[in-house]
Motif scaffolding. Structure first.
Motif, PDB file in Angstrom:
ATOM      1  N   PRO A  53       0.807  -1.231   0.000  1.00  0.00           N
ATOM      2  CA  PRO A  53       0.000   0.000   0.000  1.00  0.00           C
ATOM      3  C   PRO A  53       0.835   1.273   0.000  1.00  0.00           C
ATOM      4  O   PRO A  53       0.366   2.320  -0.450  1.00  0.00           O
ATOM      5  CB  PRO A  53      -0.824  -0.115   1.290  1.00  0.00           C
ATOM      6  CG  PRO A  53      -0.064  -1.057   2.155  1.00  0.00           C
ATOM      7  CD  PRO A  53       0.593  -2.024   1.231  1.00  0.00           C
ATOM      8  N   ALA A  54       2.057   1.216   0.511  1.00  0.00           N
ATOM      9  CA  ALA A  54       2.969   2.361   0.496  1.00  0.00           C
ATOM     10  C   ALA A  54       4.138   2.028  -0.429  1.00  0.00           C
ATOM     11  O   ALA A  54       4.743   0.958  -0.305  1.00  0.00           O
ATOM     12  CB  ALA A  54       3.472   2.667   1.902  1.00  0.00           C
ATOM     13  N   ARG A  55       4.460   2.951  -1.331  1.00  0.00           N
ATOM     14  CA  ARG A  55       5.435   2.632  -2.373  1.00  0.00           C
ATOM     15  C   ARG A  55       6.559   3.659  -2.509  1.00  0.00           C
ATOM     16  O   ARG A  55       7.400   3.534  -3.393  1.00  0.00           O
ATOM     17  CB  ARG A  55       4.707   2.472  -3.719  1.00  0.00           C
ATOM     18  CG  ARG A  55       3.787   1.258  -3.768  1.00  0.00           C
ATOM     19  CD  ARG A  55       2.883   1.268  -4.989  1.00  0.00           C
ATOM     20  NE  ARG A  55       1.836   2.277  -4.846  1.00  0.00           N
ATOM     21  CZ  ARG A  55       0.683   2.061  -4.228  1.00  0.00           C
ATOM     22  NH1 ARG A  55       0.422   0.886  -3.689  1.00  0.00           N
ATOM     23  NH2 ARG A  55      -0.226   3.023  -4.130  1.00  0.00           N
ATOM     24  N   LEU A  56       6.573   4.654  -1.646  1.00  0.00           N
ATOM     25  CA  LEU A  56       7.602   5.686  -1.713  1.00  0.00           C
ATOM     26  C   LEU A  56       8.574   5.558  -0.545  1.00  0.00           C
ATOM     27  O   LEU A  56       8.199   5.143   0.546  1.00  0.00           O
ATOM     28  CB  LEU A  56       6.971   7.084  -1.668  1.00  0.00           C
ATOM     29  CG  LEU A  56       6.029   7.486  -2.795  1.00  0.00           C
ATOM     30  CD1 LEU A  56       5.542   8.918  -2.570  1.00  0.00           C
ATOM     31  CD2 LEU A  56       6.697   7.358  -4.161  1.00  0.00           C
ATOM     32  N   ALA A  57       9.823   5.944  -0.792  1.00  0.00           N
ATOM     33  CA  ALA A  57      10.835   5.950   0.261  1.00  0.00           C
ATOM     34  C   ALA A  57      11.932   6.933  -0.113  1.00  0.00           C
ATOM     35  O   ALA A  57      12.078   7.317  -1.276  1.00  0.00           O
ATOM     36  CB  ALA A  57      11.425   4.560   0.474  1.00  0.00           C
ATOM     37  N   GLY A  58      12.701   7.327   0.875  1.00  0.00           N
ATOM     38  CA  GLY A  58      13.911   8.094   0.638  1.00  0.00           C
ATOM     39  C   GLY A  58      15.083   7.132   0.572  1.00  0.00           C
ATOM     40  O   GLY A  58      15.550   6.635   1.589  1.00  0.00           O
ATOM     41  N   GLU A  59      15.544   6.848  -0.646  1.00  0.00           N
ATOM     42  CA  GLU A  59      16.650   5.903  -0.852  1.00  0.00           C
ATOM     43  C   GLU A  59      17.917   6.653  -1.243  1.00  0.00           C
ATOM     44  O   GLU A  59      17.870   7.666  -1.945  1.00  0.00           O
ATOM     45  CB  GLU A  59      16.293   4.894  -1.941  1.00  0.00           C
ATOM     46  CG  GLU A  59      15.158   3.961  -1.552  1.00  0.00           C
ATOM     47  CD  GLU A  59      14.801   3.003  -2.682  1.00  0.00           C
ATOM     48  OE1 GLU A  59      14.987   1.787  -2.510  1.00  0.00           O
ATOM     49  OE2 GLU A  59      14.335   3.482  -3.739  1.00  0.00           O
ATOM     50  N   ILE A  60      19.043   6.122  -0.813  1.00  0.00           N
ATOM     51  CA  ILE A  60      20.347   6.708  -1.149  1.00  0.00           C
ATOM     52  C   ILE A  60      20.816   6.122  -2.473  1.00  0.00           C
ATOM     53  O   ILE A  60      20.994   4.901  -2.596  1.00  0.00           O
ATOM     54  CB  ILE A  60      21.363   6.437  -0.035  1.00  0.00           C
ATOM     55  CG1 ILE A  60      20.936   7.163   1.239  1.00  0.00           C
ATOM     56  CG2 ILE A  60      22.765   6.870  -0.460  1.00  0.00           C
ATOM     57  CD1 ILE A  60      21.781   6.838   2.453  1.00  0.00           C
ATOM     58  N   GLU A  61      21.010   6.976  -3.449  1.00  0.00           N
ATOM     59  CA  GLU A  61      21.465   6.545  -4.768  1.00  0.00           C
ATOM     60  C   GLU A  61      22.954   6.852  -4.928  1.00  0.00           C
ATOM     61  O   GLU A  61      23.492   7.762  -4.313  1.00  0.00           O
ATOM     62  CB  GLU A  61      20.668   7.261  -5.868  1.00  0.00           C
ATOM     63  CG  GLU A  61      19.176   6.954  -5.837  1.00  0.00           C
ATOM     64  CD  GLU A  61      18.410   7.695  -6.924  1.00  0.00           C
ATOM     65  OE1 GLU A  61      19.028   8.526  -7.620  1.00  0.00           O
ATOM     66  OE2 GLU A  61      17.199   7.450  -7.062  1.00  0.00           O
TER      67      GLU A  61
END
Length: 414
Positions: A53-61
């Protein structure tokens, strides 16, 4: 309730920062992005989130671990620990500290952890289920553990002084810094402290969803909106900050190239059980931190909010700030809306950001948020705000289940 007034009078200062955040790796990259309101939130890339249901995150690229760590360490560490090891290296470099040049019992490590090495643990459990126990790595015995970042940093740098780990969710990073200050006041020369978390994997994601506090929006600019009428949960993220902490006189004796400022005050409380009829403890934690810092509310120049983005929790935080400082009497900011909530790494990153804000006289913004009329706070929203005097900051952290912590950071001009 915990305050630390009278425990020791020696000033404990921060001389080095190591930052890993979704909107910037390294101190200056992160700070440039944060000042400009650049966020690092997007659709999850580390696994397919379409069924959740939740699909966003703060990821380190762009984090290429092979460029930073020896090959022998990579198979035995979770992503969280790799980020922490590199963050520690950066913090030491920023402080101009060579750990090998200091007596090993004069240095310690105190970190916070919210999840442990979830991604590593998930991989080994998959091997167990699909292949058999002989395919489970021996490193599973510690790579998943909450204390692994403290352990690996201490081993890599030969740090055998007072060390530990604190587990109190979002408040943990501040609690770890307070524990580090306590040990330095007892005589330890240097401690690296803070927190870095990374649990963006299916196993970790299910655990985060269980809190029922995650935003289900698919719009990165509208998903995490604390103090906004549209607030409906937060976005998780990975990363955090590690801080090199020393006694002020010790830092001066070794001619530290920079002193960001002092960890001047700390307070912590725990909320009463639901239905008890007693109020939440955040305001008291703030009051304890101010008392510990021997600082009046009028001396605080900015508040870094916990920013839960849950209407009831936002109300509690806004009311606590307004009651302590007065309605709209102090600027409030929540730069974590650009990174997501980094769990044990969130508050240390806010603390590092506070020191950078005081260094440059700039309060970073809280992008995409429109302050709801019901909150009587002065929220810095779309644009950064110049501040002619920025000498003391209050950083707040709250953990799921009732943890409240507050730290006063201050320049050393006082």
């Amino acid at each position: 309730m915990t305050g630390e007034n009278g425990e020791g009078k020696g000033k404990v200062v921060v001389t080095g920062l190591g930052i890993a955040a979704p909107n910037g790796l390294g101190v200056e990259n992160y700070w440039a992005a944060t000042r400009s309101g650049t966020h690092g939130i997007g659709r999850i890339a580390r696994f397919d989130p379409s069924r959740y249901p939740a699909r966003l995150a703060g990821e380190i690229e762009g984090f290429a671990v092979e460029e930073h760590l020896p090959g022998r360490l990579i198979p035995q560490t979770d992503r969280m620990t790799r980020l922490a090891l590199v963050g520690a290296d950066c913090a030491f470099a920023d402080a101009a500290v060579q750990p090998g040049d200091l007596p090993e019992y004069d240095m310690g490590v105190v970190t916070a952890s919210s999840s442990g090495g979830f991604e590593f643990g998930q991989g080994e459990l998959q091997n167990l289920w699909s292949k058999g126990s002989q395919y489970v790595s021996a490193y599973q015995s510690f790579a998943w553990f909450y204390a692994v970042n403290s352990g690996q940093i201490s081993i890599r740098n030969g740090m055998r002084g007072p060390s530990g780990v604190v587990v109190s969710d979002q408040a943990g990073g501040l609690d770890a810094v307070a524990q580090a200050r306590r040990q330095i006041r007892k005589g330890t020369r240097l401690i690296i402290s803070g927190g870095i978390d990374a649990s963006i994997c299916p196993w970790g994601w299910v655990a985060l969803l269980a809190s029922k506090r995650l935003s289900t929006s698919d719009d990165p600019e509208r998903a995490y909106l604390p103090f906004d009428a549209a607030a409906d949960g937060h976005v998780p993220g990975e990363g955090g900050a590690l801080l090199v902490m020393e006694d002020l006189e010790s830092a001066r004796r070794r001619r530290a190239p920079r002193i960001y400022g002092e960890i001047a005050g700390y307070g912590s409380t725990f909320d009463p059980r639901p239905g008890s009829g007693r109020g939440p403890g955040l305001q008291k934690a703030v009051e304890l931190a101010l008392e510990d810092a021997d600082t009046g509310p009028e001396e605080i120049d900015v508040v870094f909010a916990d920013a839960a983005a849950i209407p009831e929790l936002d109300r509690i935080e806004a009311e606590a700030i307004a009651k302590v400082f007065g309605p709209r009497a102090v600027p409030v900011t929540a730069p974590k809306t650009m990174t997501g909530r980094l769990y044990s790494g969130a508050a240390p990153l806010d603390l590092a950001t506070a020191f950078l804000a005081m260094r440059d006289g700039i309060i970073p913004p809280t992008p995409h948020v429109t302050l709801a009329d019901e909150y009587d706070i002065d929220l810095v929203t779309a644009q950064p705000r110049r501040a002619s005097q920025l000498r003391a900051a209050l950083v707040l952290g709250r953990g799921h289940g009732g943890f409240n912590s507050a730290v006063v950071a201050r320049t050393c001009g006082r």
